[in-house]
Design an enzyme around this catalytic site. Structure first.
Site, PDB file in Angstrom:
ATOM      1  N   ASP A 143       0.799  -1.216   0.054  1.00 50.62           N
ATOM      2  CA  ASP A 143      -0.125   0.087   0.067  1.00 50.62           C
ATOM      3  C   ASP A 143       0.826   1.132  -0.186  1.00 50.62           C
ATOM      4  OD1 ASP A 143      -2.142  -1.495  -0.062  1.00 50.62           O
ATOM      5  OD2 ASP A 143      -2.608  -1.053   1.904  1.00 50.62           O
ATOM      6  N   ASN A 151      -5.800   8.208   1.173  1.00 53.60           N
ATOM      7  CA  ASN A 151      -6.134   7.446   2.022  1.00 53.60           C
ATOM      8  C   ASN A 151      -6.666   8.469   3.283  1.00 53.60           C
ATOM      9  OD1 ASN A 151      -6.062   4.785   1.712  1.00 53.60           O
ATOM     10  ND2 ASN A 151      -4.059   4.313   2.692  1.00 53.60           N
ATOM     11  N   ASP A 152      -5.581   8.947   3.737  1.00 54.26           N
ATOM     12  CA  ASP A 152      -5.924   9.983   4.961  1.00 54.26           C
ATOM     13  C   ASP A 152      -5.260  11.266   5.118  1.00 54.26           C
ATOM     14  OD1 ASP A 152      -3.557   8.763   5.997  1.00 54.26           O
ATOM     15  OD2 ASP A 152      -5.040   7.098   6.779  1.00 54.26           O
ATOM     16  N   ARG A 180       1.974  16.344  24.813  1.00 54.45           N
ATOM     17  CA  ARG A 180       0.722  15.907  25.630  1.00 54.45           C
ATOM     18  C   ARG A 180      -0.325  16.087  24.762  1.00 54.45           C
ATOM     19  NH1 ARG A 180      -1.569  21.244  27.180  1.00 54.45           N
ATOM     20  NH2 ARG A 180      -0.338  22.831  26.146  1.00 54.45           N
TER      21      ARG A 180
END
Length: 285
Positions: free
Chosen positions: A66, A140-141, A151
């Protein structure tokens, strides 16, 4: 006129050997081949990665997993060239076939016995002090996440100008239906069929358990900002390109006008492929 074939190959010995054989087979048929070596995004780019996209390509074969496929999608950019993945990696959700069927499938494609399915991409724009600092796309993203020592981030999210929420989380994933089986799935998101017109928003390890994955229409515009200063935050597209971001930066995500033209074969069924790749079993008595 001779067909011009694009070939994108994973930087791995076995894939390279198979690509050498395949390229020779294509050349024997009188075809022209432009080959590009895919490299790990974390490594320095080699000269092979600077191969320019020819103006006329019949199709692109991708030999790899991928990551190699996503690299190939970035290479072809907005060009509407049909593309097919041949699985050489471990998972290969984006692959339409496997290496043992390469020549058989290639013969079918060269004889024009295939169709294409347009699958959406995301357009991504980042602004700093009101000026655009980067523009790109993701198949994809798009991921905003923190480094190992950072944090929890507070990620302010708007949908079409309407405030949605401040996600307190390790990060946020904005995924296409195609990308729903990638990082979003690992983060607890649902699997979305590639033809479903939507965009998936999945928080990464949210502090509030009621912050669940959310599917929105693909016509919306998503605006993301860090609601407070947080060091070591990155924006990445398809895990390929990264940008360090901080409070005050604005990320705007929407459906791209240019989809990816995925080659589909007559004997392939999405759900059969999905079951095989996720190793779902049948019913048991």
């Amino acid at each position: 006129m001779k067909k011009h074939i694009g070939l994108v190959v994973k930087d791995e010995a076995h894939a390279i050997r198979q690509a050498d054989r395949f390229e020779g087979w294509l050349v024997e048929k009188g075809l022209t081949v432009t080959r590009r070596q895919s490299t790990d995004p974390a490594k320095k780019k080699s000269q092979a990665t600077t191969v320019h996209l020819p103006t006329e390509l019949f199709c692109v074969f991708v030999l790899g997993g991928d990551g190699t496929f996503l690299s190939a999608v970035r290479w072809i950019g907005d060009c509407q060239v049909p593309i097919i993945g041949v699985k050489f990696g471990e998972v290969g959700f984006l692959a339409e076939t496997t290496e043992d069927r390469l020549l058989e499938v290639a013969e079918t494609i060269l004889n024009n016995q295939f169709t294409t399915r347009p699958q959406m991409r995301l357009q991504v724009q980042a602004y700093r002090n009101g000026e655009e600092i980067t523009r790109g796309s993701a198949f994809n993203d798009v991921v905003i996440n923190k480094g190992a020592l950072a944090r929890l981030a507070r990620i302010r999210t708007h949908i079409d100008g309407q405030f949605l929420t401040d996600y307190r989380a390790d990060g946020l994933i904005i995924a296409t239906p195609t990308g729903s089986t990638a990082y979003s799935l690992a983060a607890g998101g649902p699997i979305i069929h590639p033809s479903v017109p939507g965009i998936l928003i999945t928080p990464i390890c949210p502090f509030t358990l009621t912050n669940r994955p959310l599917m929105v229409p693909d016509a919306v515009t998503i605006k993301i900002q860090l609601a407070e200063s947080t060091s070591d935050m990155m924006l990445t597209c398809d895990g390929q390109v990264g940008l360090k971001i901080d409070q005050g930066d604005t990320i705007v995500i929407s459906k791209s006008a240019t989809p990816v033209q995925m080659i589909t074969l007559p004997d392939q069924n999405y759900f059969d492929v999905l079951k095989a790749k996720l190793r779902w079993s049948g019913s048991r008595v």
